[in-house]
Design an enzyme around this catalytic site. Structure first.
Site, PDB file in Angstrom:
ATOM      1  N   HIS A   1     -14.611 101.717  19.927  1.00  0.00           N
ATOM      2  CA  HIS A   1     -14.033 101.670  21.265  1.00  0.00           C
ATOM      3  C   HIS A   1     -13.116 100.452  21.436  1.00  0.00           C
ATOM      4  O   HIS A   1     -13.167  99.760  22.465  1.00  0.00           O
ATOM      5  CB  HIS A   1     -15.171 101.631  22.292  1.00  0.00           C
ATOM      6  CG  HIS A   1     -14.818 102.180  23.625  1.00  0.00           C
ATOM      7  ND1 HIS A   1     -13.741 101.730  24.356  1.00  0.00           N
ATOM      8  CD2 HIS A   1     -15.387 103.157  24.361  1.00  0.00           C
ATOM      9  CE1 HIS A   1     -13.690 102.394  25.491  1.00  0.00           C
ATOM     10  NE2 HIS A   1     -14.668 103.274  25.519  1.00  0.00           N
TER      11      HIS A   1
ATOM     12  N   HIS B   1     -21.501 107.492  26.373  1.00  0.00           N
ATOM     13  CA  HIS B   1     -21.652 106.690  25.152  1.00  0.00           C
ATOM     14  C   HIS B   1     -23.122 106.463  24.796  1.00  0.00           C
ATOM     15  O   HIS B   1     -23.524 105.375  24.354  1.00  0.00           O
ATOM     16  CB  HIS B   1     -20.920 105.349  25.293  1.00  0.00           C
ATOM     17  CG  HIS B   1     -19.433 105.485  25.506  1.00  0.00           C
ATOM     18  ND1 HIS B   1     -18.682 106.449  24.886  1.00  0.00           N
ATOM     19  CD2 HIS B   1     -18.568 104.772  26.288  1.00  0.00           C
ATOM     20  CE1 HIS B   1     -17.413 106.328  25.259  1.00  0.00           C
ATOM     21  NE2 HIS B   1     -17.319 105.339  26.118  1.00  0.00           N
TER      22      HIS B   1
ATOM     23  N   GLU C   1      -9.973 106.632  20.733  1.00  0.00           N
ATOM     24  CA  GLU C   1     -11.309 106.792  20.163  1.00  0.00           C
ATOM     25  C   GLU C   1     -11.367 108.135  19.440  1.00  0.00           C
ATOM     26  O   GLU C   1     -11.367 109.184  20.080  1.00  0.00           O
ATOM     27  CB  GLU C   1     -12.348 106.769  21.285  1.00  0.00           C
ATOM     28  CG  GLU C   1     -12.322 105.517  22.124  1.00  0.00           C
ATOM     29  CD  GLU C   1     -12.717 105.784  23.574  1.00  0.00           C
ATOM     30  OE1 GLU C   1     -13.829 106.270  23.819  1.00  0.00           O
ATOM     31  OE2 GLU C   1     -11.893 105.529  24.467  1.00  0.00           O
TER      32      GLU C   1
HETATM   33  C1  BGC Z   1     -14.305 106.842  28.606  1.00  0.00           C
HETATM   34  C2  BGC Z   1     -13.934 106.150  29.901  1.00  0.00           C
HETATM   35  C3  BGC Z   1     -14.827 104.937  30.044  1.00  0.00           C
HETATM   36  C4  BGC Z   1     -14.619 104.040  28.860  1.00  0.00           C
HETATM   37  C5  BGC Z   1     -15.480 102.804  28.910  1.00  0.00           C
HETATM   38  C6  BGC Z   1     -14.066 105.884  27.483  1.00  0.00           C
HETATM   39  O1  BGC Z   1     -14.431 106.478  26.277  1.00  0.00           O
HETATM   40  O2  BGC Z   1     -13.589 108.024  28.400  1.00  0.00           O
HETATM   41  O3  BGC Z   1     -14.086 107.024  30.989  1.00  0.00           O
HETATM   42  O4  BGC Z   1     -14.530 104.238  31.217  1.00  0.00           O
HETATM   43  O5  BGC Z   1     -14.902 104.754  27.683  1.00  0.00           O
HETATM   44  O6  BGC Z   1     -16.806 103.107  28.923  1.00  0.00           O
END
Ligand code: BGC
Length: 355
Positions: free
Chosen positions: A182, A112, A318
């Site tokens: 998210h 991210h 997402e």
């Molecule tokens: C990821 C996960 C992660 C979560 C929180 C998701 O987009 O695929 O692996 O734990 O985000 O960061």
């Protein structure tokens, strides 16, 4: 339709964070924070007429900053993972932040984008009686990403209980752009326990399988005959603990699903239903993929009103370019030229079914 603005708290450096609440004529309410352009609550009546807030989240700025797990946040400039924390554009290698580590504490992947968009205060304005606009300028080189990027995200609630998130971004250098939100949903209400009995349908017949660091291998895998087959409605918990390699690598669903009908226009990718509330959510997007994450890493952190965020008590859908697209030439391209605009839209619609 009304939009109200109220103080939510302050950042450690004293900057104000505001909460905007959009309400439609049915009494559905959506609230968004200027911190991370974060979707904080979605409130609508369940089948018994009781108001349910169907988003996990927190009550304070400090909690959003410290234990967020990206709760409700906007994510960018490049959502999900970049393998090895590097990518090449026009023969130049860019090393970006490696905020995920191995067991020895060595950085291995970029997740991210290091949280840049998710934990900053965005400029915010009430754009209309049904919408709030957030703007942020990402400085050149932050967390290793090239160029200064100007980003705009608009949240708009319609009278049909339809929530529209529209994204625009433009950078002054060639760079990956992959923006998402998210939100962790629990359609029976954030305090109702795990989401394993929710029924999910994904209009996706393939996933992008991953390696031990959750980086796509580059292949596409058919969901037929696997736990990943949600092409017909199925309870999330039905196969989540199956003895399948892809599930074991990630501790449950945490994969990018390839949206069958993706063509750059709004296409339906998901349907979710919680029988105990009667609340249904449909998801439409212009993006080619959707990360279905079953909240496998939630460990009981204290959330809204002191409610623990239990293992798998929220799920995320997402909408995105596939993870690690900057390193996967066969995936849909997420590298935008200097001055080329990224535009996308995701729509969540809600309804409540009687028994
Ligand atoms: C990821 C996960 C992660 C979560 C929180 C998701 O987009 O695929 O692996 O734990 O985000 O960061």
């Amino acid at each position: 339709m009304t939009v109200t603005k109220a103080p939510f708290g302050t950042m450690p450096d004293g900057r104000d964070v505001f909460e905007f609440t959009i309400e439609n004529d049915n009494g559905m309410k959506v609230s968004v924070l200027s911190l991370g352009a974060t979707l904080r609550s979605i409130i609508l009546p369940d089948k018994n007429g009781n108001e349910q807030d169907i988003l996990l989240g927190f009550d304070t700025v400090a909690d959003y900053l410290e234990k967020s797990s990206y709760q409700g946040a906007a994510v960018g400039p490049c959502a999900n993972r970049i393998g090895g924390g590097k990518f090449v554009i026009d023969e130049q290698t860019f090393d970006v932040i490696k905020n995920e580590t191995d067991q020895n504490g060595n950085g291995v992947t970029c997740l991210h984008s290091g949280g840049e968009f998710s934990f900053e205060v965005w400029q915010s304005i009430i754009a209309d009686s049904d919408s709030v606009e957030f703007c942020y300028t990402s400085p050149d080189g932050l967390n290793g990403f090239p160029g200064e990027m100007k980003v705009q995200i608009v949240y708009k609630l319609g009278q049909n209980n339809d929530l529209h998130i529209s994204y625009k971004a433009v950078c002054d250098r060639k760079t990956p752009i992959n923006l998402t939100n998210h939100a962790y949903f629990n359609l029976a209400g954030y305090a109702s326990g795990n989401i394993l009995s929710h029924v999910l349908q994904l209009n996706c017949s393939q996933i992008t399988p991953v390696d031990a660091f959750s980086i796509p291998t580059g292949e596409l895998m058919s969901v037929a005959g696997t736990a990943f087959d949600f092409t017909e409605p199925k309870q999330i918990g039905k196969d989540i603990n199956n003895d399948e390699e892809q599930l074991k690598l990630t501790g449950g669903y945490d994969h990018n699903f390839v949206i069958d009908a993706a063509d750059g226009t709004l296409q339906k990718c998901a349907y979710v239903y919680a029988e105990n509330s009667g609340i249904v959510m449909n998801v439409y997007t212009t993006m080619p993929g959707v990360q279905f994450y079953a909240g496998n890493f939630l460990k009981g952190e204290t959330g809204k009103s002191g409610t623990p965020m239990e293992h798998r008590s929220g799920f995320c859908l997402e909408t995105q370019y596939y993870p690690d697209s900057p390193n996967k030439p066969s995936f849909p391209n997420c590298i935008f030229d200097a001055g080329q605009e990224f535009i996308s839209e995701t729509v969540y619609t809600f309804e409540t079914m009687a028994d």
